[in-house]
Motif scaffolding. Structure first.
Motif, mmCIF file in Angstrom:
data_model
loop_
_atom_site.group_PDB
_atom_site.id
_atom_site.type_symbol
_atom_site.label_atom_id
_atom_site.label_comp_id
_atom_site.label_asym_id
_atom_site.label_seq_id
_atom_site.Cartn_x
_atom_site.Cartn_y
_atom_site.Cartn_z
ATOM 1 N N ALA A 203 7.385 -2.296 0.425
ATOM 2 C CA ALA A 203 6.622 -2.454 -0.819
ATOM 3 C C ALA A 203 5.116 -2.410 -0.582
ATOM 4 N N PRO A 204 4.570 -3.112 0.417
ATOM 5 C CA PRO A 204 3.118 -3.008 0.644
ATOM 6 C C PRO A 204 2.669 -1.595 1.007
ATOM 7 N N VAL A 205 3.564 -0.810 1.611
ATOM 8 C CA VAL A 205 3.231 0.566 1.954
ATOM 9 C C VAL A 205 3.092 1.400 0.679
ATOM 10 N N VAL A 206 3.977 1.168 -0.277
ATOM 11 C CA VAL A 206 3.892 1.863 -1.570
ATOM 12 C C VAL A 206 2.582 1.488 -2.262
ATOM 13 N N TYR A 207 2.221 0.214 -2.201
ATOM 14 C CA TYR A 207 0.954 -0.235 -2.800
ATOM 15 C C TYR A 207 -0.230 0.464 -2.149
ATOM 16 N N THR A 208 -0.238 0.534 -0.820
ATOM 17 C CA THR A 208 -1.335 1.199 -0.111
ATOM 18 C C THR A 208 -1.456 2.651 -0.532
ATOM 19 N N ALA A 209 -0.335 3.349 -0.647
ATOM 20 C CA ALA A 209 -0.362 4.752 -1.081
ATOM 21 C C ALA A 209 -0.908 4.867 -2.502
ATOM 22 N N ALA A 210 -0.570 3.897 -3.350
ATOM 23 C CA ALA A 210 -1.092 3.909 -4.718
ATOM 24 C C ALA A 210 -2.601 3.736 -4.726
ATOM 25 N N VAL A 211 -3.113 2.804 -3.931
ATOM 26 C CA VAL A 211 -4.556 2.582 -3.841
ATOM 27 C C VAL A 211 -5.252 3.832 -3.316
ATOM 28 N N GLU A 212 -4.579 4.550 -2.424
ATOM 29 C CA GLU A 212 -5.156 5.769 -1.848
ATOM 30 C C GLU A 212 -5.026 6.975 -2.769
ATOM 31 N N GLY A 213 -4.390 6.791 -3.941
ATOM 32 C CA GLY A 213 -4.391 7.838 -4.950
ATOM 33 C C GLY A 213 -3.101 8.588 -5.165
ATOM 34 N N ASP A 214 -2.012 8.208 -4.498
ATOM 35 C CA ASP A 214 -0.747 8.912 -4.714
ATOM 36 C C ASP A 214 -0.214 8.598 -6.115
ATOM 37 N N ALA A 215 0.005 9.632 -6.903
ATOM 38 C CA ALA A 215 0.393 9.450 -8.303
ATOM 39 C C ALA A 215 1.760 8.807 -8.454
ATOM 40 N N HIS A 216 2.705 9.206 -7.601
ATOM 41 C CA HIS A 216 4.046 8.630 -7.721
ATOM 42 C C HIS A 216 4.022 7.149 -7.357
ATOM 43 N N ALA A 217 3.277 6.798 -6.320
ATOM 44 C CA ALA A 217 3.156 5.389 -5.948
ATOM 45 C C ALA A 217 2.496 4.586 -7.058
ATOM 46 N N GLN A 218 1.502 5.156 -7.699
ATOM 47 C CA GLN A 218 0.852 4.468 -8.819
ATOM 48 C C GLN A 218 1.818 4.257 -9.968
ATOM 49 N N ALA A 219 2.677 5.251 -10.221
ATOM 50 C CA ALA A 219 3.667 5.113 -11.291
ATOM 51 C C ALA A 219 4.661 4.003 -10.963
ATOM 52 N N ILE A 220 5.029 3.857 -9.687
ATOM 53 C CA ILE A 220 5.937 2.778 -9.288
ATOM 54 C C ILE A 220 5.284 1.423 -9.535
ATOM 55 N N GLN A 221 4.000 1.301 -9.233
ATOM 56 C CA GLN A 221 3.297 0.039 -9.470
ATOM 57 C C GLN A 221 3.236 -0.299 -10.956
#
Length: 287
Positions: A203-221
């Protein structure tokens, strides 16, 4: 001195309080109330002994909040605590982990707690002790918004990309890096060898990817926040309350922002987050 123990699916935490101050604390391996087998009961006894060895002073009372607590096994846990900490049973209080976290934020009859750790649940306790809850059905059924769910959603997206021959996204790159391999046999061993805790660690890895701009990770958040807000709204409606508190390691800033957005303009008051172990101060037996 009051000792609080919070037994969870990812880890077990303890804190020793003198008055309102924390004098010592620590983290131990996961423990739960699933004591169906002799091995599980031995693990509980051993875990409590290890925690006792780490606590620098003998407490005058112990409060234990236990994930998966089964009422049939509560007397056994009380007996183990009494023996381990050399205390009478009147100095012990055994409850579930959500009650412990709730007591850190509200008195009975207060607001609604939305908890997002490995799993997820919204929880309200009436003044009469009745529990009104939503969620908490376990990872095989739901637990949407929690760490297991976030990790699973992220890894599912990464593997679907690989299946379809798409270029590797930032999310996939971060997840495969955390697992240590892009090869399916290695990923399979990681996931199915360690169970839900392995996916929760992603889960923290998904968050990091979201902060770095990954759209799919942001959608998961965003969806995690919306799913957790759905639980909170359901319990607020049933309890006729207006106060909410958020608790648990899965409430990272992006999830929390998405959660808050669902209650904009709805007259809900947010109570500051407190450490669940502080619930021991409210639940400790007096005298």
């Amino acid at each position: 001195m009051i000792l609080g123990i919070d037994m969870g699916a990812s880890s077990s935490k303890w804190a020793l309080f003198s008055g309102d101050e924390t004098t010592a604390s620590g983290v131990y391996s996961p423990l739960s109330g699933h004591l169906y087998t002799p091995e599980a009961r031995e693990r509980m006894a051993g875990g409590l002994a290890d925690i006792r060895a780490a606590v620098p002073a003998l407490p005058s009372a112990v409060v234990a909040g236990i994930t998966g607590l089964q009422s049939d096994y509560a007397p056994l846990i009380v007996e183990l605590l009494a023996r381990t900490f050399e205390l009478p049973q009147t100095a012990l209080h055994v409850t579930d982990d959500l009650h412990l976290a709730y007591a850190a934020h509200f008195p009975a009859g207060g607001g609604t707690l939305v908890y997002a750790g490995t799993g997820s649940m919204a929880y309200h306790r009436t003044a009469a002790g009745e529990v009104i809850r939503a969620g908490g059905h376990g990872f095989l059924i739901d637990d949407a918004g929690g760490a297991f769910w976030q990790g699973r959603q992220g890894l599912k997206a990464a593997l679907r990309e690989a299946d379809e021959g798409q270029g590797e996204s930032l999310l996939a790159s971060r997840l495969f890096g955390a697992i240590g391999s892009r090869l399916w046999p290695d990923i399979r061993a990681y996931v199915y060898g360690e169970g839900r805790a392995a996916l929760a660690r992603l889960a923290p890895v998904v968050y990091t990817a979201a902060v770095e701009g990954d759209a799919h990770a942001q959608a998961i958040q965003r969806r995690a926040g919306e799913e957790l807000a759905r639980l909170g709204a359901a319990v607020l409606e049933r309890s006729r309350g207006r106060e909410l508190a958020l608790c648990g390691g899965s409430f990272n800033p992006l999830v929390a922002a998405a959660f808050h957005a669902q209650f904009a303009g709805r007259g809900v008051t947010f109570v500051p987050t407190a450490a669940p172990l502080r619930g021991a101060l409210a639940l400790a037996p007096s005298g």
